[in-house]
Design a protein around this motif. Structure first.
Motif, PDB file in Angstrom:
ATOM      1  N   PHE A  40      -4.303   2.337  -6.269  1.00 52.72           N
ATOM      2  CA  PHE A  40      -4.456   2.094  -4.832  1.00 52.72           C
ATOM      3  C   PHE A  40      -5.722   2.798  -4.344  1.00 52.72           C
ATOM      4  O   PHE A  40      -5.666   3.847  -3.693  1.00 52.72           O
ATOM      5  CB  PHE A  40      -3.220   2.608  -4.083  1.00 52.72           C
ATOM      6  CG  PHE A  40      -1.935   1.984  -4.526  1.00 52.72           C
ATOM      7  CD1 PHE A  40      -1.550   0.745  -4.039  1.00 52.72           C
ATOM      8  CD2 PHE A  40      -1.105   2.622  -5.440  1.00 52.72           C
ATOM      9  CE1 PHE A  40      -0.363   0.159  -4.436  1.00 52.72           C
ATOM     10  CE2 PHE A  40       0.088   2.042  -5.841  1.00 52.72           C
ATOM     11  CZ  PHE A  40       0.461   0.806  -5.350  1.00 52.72           C
ATOM     12  N   CYS A  83      -4.677   1.123  -0.537  1.00 53.06           N
ATOM     13  CA  CYS A  83      -4.277  -0.211  -0.995  1.00 53.06           C
ATOM     14  C   CYS A  83      -4.972  -0.531  -2.322  1.00 53.06           C
ATOM     15  O   CYS A  83      -5.979   0.081  -2.686  1.00 53.06           O
ATOM     16  CB  CYS A  83      -4.611  -1.251   0.052  1.00 53.06           C
ATOM     17  SG  CYS A  83      -3.836  -0.956   1.662  1.00 53.06           S
ATOM     18  N   CYS A 143       0.858  -1.187   0.000  1.00 55.24           N
ATOM     19  CA  CYS A 143       0.000   0.000   0.000  1.00 55.24           C
ATOM     20  C   CYS A 143       0.888   1.229   0.000  1.00 55.24           C
ATOM     21  O   CYS A 143       2.102   1.140   0.170  1.00 55.24           O
ATOM     22  CB  CYS A 143      -0.915   0.019   1.225  1.00 55.24           C
ATOM     23  SG  CYS A 143      -1.948  -1.462   1.416  1.00 55.24           S
TER      24      CYS A 143
END
Length: 358
Positions: free
Chosen positions: A256, A356, A242
């Motif tokens: 992400f 993430c 992440c």
């Protein structure tokens, strides 16, 4: 032992001969579901020093032509590290390994800083009143006493009578009264009394939408980053690769896109340090006593003040009464706090945005 605060330092803008980074979409699903990032020497930081530094790009030895999607931050091509995609974090973002819940210890190379974090706090009556303390007793003898009566021995007391003013509750009052054969007295209610309660903060009352663990490497190179380009090795499940940025960020950079706004603790305010409260009690043993003299001494006739009709022995043509005294005692005295205002200014301590790929 308190948990360290989160602290994020922006990564360096990518510069130099490398102009792009290939990000394989399938690699995003596989390689970016578990990730790690560098940290500096900050005070318990999850992520620290800026990305970059050193000569040459990660994966020296050629330019990849296997670029199936544009990388972050508009970078040019780079060579993936085996099957792991490479990417260039935007300015202000750095790489971390993150896992939800209570995962095992941080995986290598993201073992320098381990921070247990929380997101989505709910106060749940975190501002709470402590038990009340009665500071002054209420009164049962303050206020007028109403009456009704009858003189036909029906014991119904259907006729409205006078109201006894009871100017000096519990003591001798002057007043001239004739008593009927049957009398019903309705006592005054509870009045007065005081109590106090202190407001206290209960941080343990908070619940959270989620918890997790964020991990950082010793430096950008250890995290797989060089010259602003990162190709971190995939950490073991449940950890994911992440990126993180200090504070509450509005948007997560693609790909992400799953956002976690986390902190190591929570802070909040309560409206005041004191709680309002009310006194509750019952009045028992109320009795109105009449006397034929002016000083509440002679020829007493006592009638229970319980809202019931009572036969009066000397009533219905008896003597004139010239003074009276009313007595009653409070029982079951309690106090209850008034619900305080809810917690305000709820904030995550060391708020950090972690984004993430899934």
């Amino acid at each position: 032992m308190g948990r360290p605060h989160l602290f994020v330092v922006a990564c360096l803008a990518f510069a130099g001969s490398i102009a792009a980074c290939g990000l394989d979409i399938s690699g995003t699903a596989n390689g970016l579901t578990d990730d790690g990032g560098g940290v500096g020497s900050g005070d318990g930081a999850i992520v620290g020093d800026a990305l970059g530094g050193g000569d040459g790009a990660i994966g020296d030895g050629g330019t990849s032509t296997d670029v199936t999607s544009p990388p972050l931050d508009g970078a040019g091509p780079c060579t993936p590290n085996g099957t792991v995609s490479c990417f260039a974090p935007p300015s202000g973002w750095t790489v971390v390994a993150y896992a939800p819940g209570a995962p095992p210890a941080c995986p290598a190379p993201f073992t320098t800083t381990q921070s247990d974090v929380e997101e989505g706090p709910t106060a749940n009556n975190a501002c709470r009143c402590d038990p009340c303390t009665v500071t002054s007793q209420p009164s049962c003898v303050t206020g007028a006493i109403s009456s009704s009566y009858d003189n036909d021995n029906t014991h119904l007391c259907l006729l409205p009578g006078v109201s006894v003013t009871n100017g000096v509750g519990g003591a001798c009052n002057m007043g001239m009264y004739n008593l009927a054969a049957d009398v019903k007295l309705t006592p005054p209610g509870v009045s007065g009394g005081g109590c106090t309660s202190t407001l206290s903060k209960h941080k343990d009352a908070f619940t959270f939408a989620g918890k997790g663990r964020a991990c950082a490497a010793a430096d950008p190179t250890a995290a797989g980053c060089k010259n602003g380009i990162c190709a971190p090795a995939k950490p073991p499940t449940p950890y994911a690769i992440c990126i993180a940025s200090s504070g509450v960020q509005t948007v997560c950079p693609t790909p992400f896109t799953v956002k976690h706004v986390v902190g190591t603790d929570v802070s909040f305010d309560c409206a005041s340090t004191q709680c309002g409260c009310t006194v509750n009690a019952q009045c028992g043993g109320g009795s109105l006593s009449f006397y034929t003299d002016n000083a509440c001494q002679d020829n007493v006739v006592a009638i229970a003040a319980d809202d019931s009709c009572h036969a009066v022995v000397t009533g219905g043509g008896g003597p004139m009464f010239r003074s009276y005294k009313y007595t009653a005692s409070p029982t079951n005295v309690t106090c209850a706090p008034v619900a305080p205002a809810p917690a305000s200014n709820v904030q995550l301590v060391g708020a950090t945005t972690i984004c993430c790929a899934q």
